[in-house]
Design an enzyme around this catalytic site. Structure first.
Site, PDB file in Angstrom:
ATOM      1  CE  LYS A  10      -4.465   1.234   0.467  1.00 62.96           C
ATOM      2  NZ  LYS A  10      -5.426   0.927  -0.353  1.00 62.96           N
ATOM      3  CB  THR A  55      -3.496  -2.812  -0.240  1.00 62.17           C
ATOM      4  OG1 THR A  55      -4.677  -2.387  -1.006  1.00 62.17           O
ATOM      5  CG2 THR A  55      -2.809  -3.748  -1.231  1.00 62.17           C
ATOM      6  NE  ARG A 173      31.211  25.394 -10.743  1.00 62.30           N
ATOM      7  CZ  ARG A 173      31.031  24.060 -10.836  1.00 62.30           C
ATOM      8  NH1 ARG A 173      30.551  23.922 -12.499  1.00 62.30           N
ATOM      9  NH2 ARG A 173      31.450  22.922 -10.604  1.00 62.30           N
ATOM     10  CD  GLN A 217      32.551  15.274 -10.179  1.00 62.11           C
ATOM     11  OE1 GLN A 217      32.569  16.289 -10.237  1.00 62.11           O
ATOM     12  NE2 GLN A 217      32.157  14.765 -11.558  1.00 62.11           N
ATOM     13  CG  HIS A 245      23.746  24.229 -15.096  1.00 60.31           C
ATOM     14  ND1 HIS A 245      25.135  23.659 -14.758  1.00 60.31           N
ATOM     15  CD2 HIS A 245      23.505  22.752 -15.610  1.00 60.31           C
ATOM     16  CE1 HIS A 245      25.221  22.493 -14.926  1.00 60.31           C
ATOM     17  NE2 HIS A 245      24.375  22.054 -15.464  1.00 60.31           N
TER      18      HIS A 245
END
Length: 280
Positions: A10, A55, A173, A217, A245
């Site tokens: 469910k 369910t 940035r 990373q 971005h």
């Protein structure tokens, strides 16, 4: 025809628990998904519904358990649900319970937290995913859709350049992402799940905000390293950080210089960076 595997359950069982202490109220709201595995094959292959736990019954059990357990953290509530199905139904071999929490923060009125008025909290969606079998349990918790940004102290240089590379290098940035963090607990359960979550969140944000990022990373690894150091109760953490971005907008056609003040938000297509860090 071989019957390989099954699972059913469910989904989207929503419940809010309101706890009253006079005029002072507390709320917890969650969305629960229950998935069962076990001896259900004949329901598929022989049209025999005898082993089927409906369910609708799953929904009812979640609501009953919410009355007692929803005041607690998502992890022990998930464990209580999963264990209930194993205890009640001998043919259930495994129960997976997933919880997404809708967080509510106390409304500020005249500079003070209000006793019984709330606003939907920012800062992502807390979740838990617990798998319990007859001999084991696995507890994962975390947060998803946690949108964070830093407007400097991020760069990206030194990557592979060939005839298909158009991305310019930069040492300054905007770095923004919709963070998902999922941590797996050690076999021993902590005494305070909320404290673990608080420590991990603080560690992640500390690294993100206060250190220079050479790449997503680079940030992912150091954020995971800090989370493991801050929370001894977890065995590993997986971080997913898709790029959002912010592309510079040029107004040169209108004879205007933006001086790096205007950017176009875009999250499609996006880079998707994900890594798992585990204790040695």
């Amino acid at each position: 025809m071989p019957f390989v595997q099954q699972r059913y359950g469910k989904a989207n069982v929503r419940v809010l628990r309101l706890h009253r202490q006079g005029d002072y109220h507390e709320v917890r709201e969650v969305r629960v998904k229950v998935t069962l595995d076990g001896e259900f094959t004949r329901a598929y292959t022989q049209a025999d519904n005898a082993p089927v736990v409906t369910t609708d019954s799953m929904k009812n059990l979640v609501q009953v358990l919410a009355l007692e357990h929803l005041a607690r953290a998502n992890e022990p509530f998930s464990l209580a649900i999963a264990q209930c199905f194993l205890d009640r139904y001998a043919h259930v071999a495994k129960a997976l319970v997933e919880i997404d929490e809708t967080s509510w923060s106390r409304m500020q009125v005249d500079g003070q937290p209000h006793d019984h008025s709330f606003v939907k909290a920012e800062g992502g969606t807390p979740f838990a995913a617990v798998t319990v079998t007859r001999s084991s349990q696995d507890i994962v918790a975390g947060i998803r859709d946690f949108q964070i940004m830093k407007t400097t102290q991020s760069g990206f240089v030194g990557y592979v350049r060939d005839e298909y590379t158009t991305l310019p290098e930069t040492t300054d940035r905007i770095l923004a992402t919709r963070l998902q963090a999922a941590w797996r607990f050690k076999s021993a359960q902590p005494t305070d799940y909320a404290a673990v979550t608080k420590a991990i969140r603080a560690a992640l944000l500390q690294v993100f905000a206060t250190t220079y990022s050479d790449s997503v990373q680079d940030s992912v690894y150091r954020m995971g390293e800090a989370a493991l150091a801050a929370a001894p109760d977890i065995a590993e953490i997986t971080l997913s950080m898709p790029n959002i971005h912010y592309l510079p907008i040029s107004l040169s056609h209108f004879g205007l210089e933006t001086q790096d003040q205007l950017f176009l938000p875009t999250d499609e297509p996006n880079g998707h960076i994900e890594a798992t860090m585990r204790r040695g």
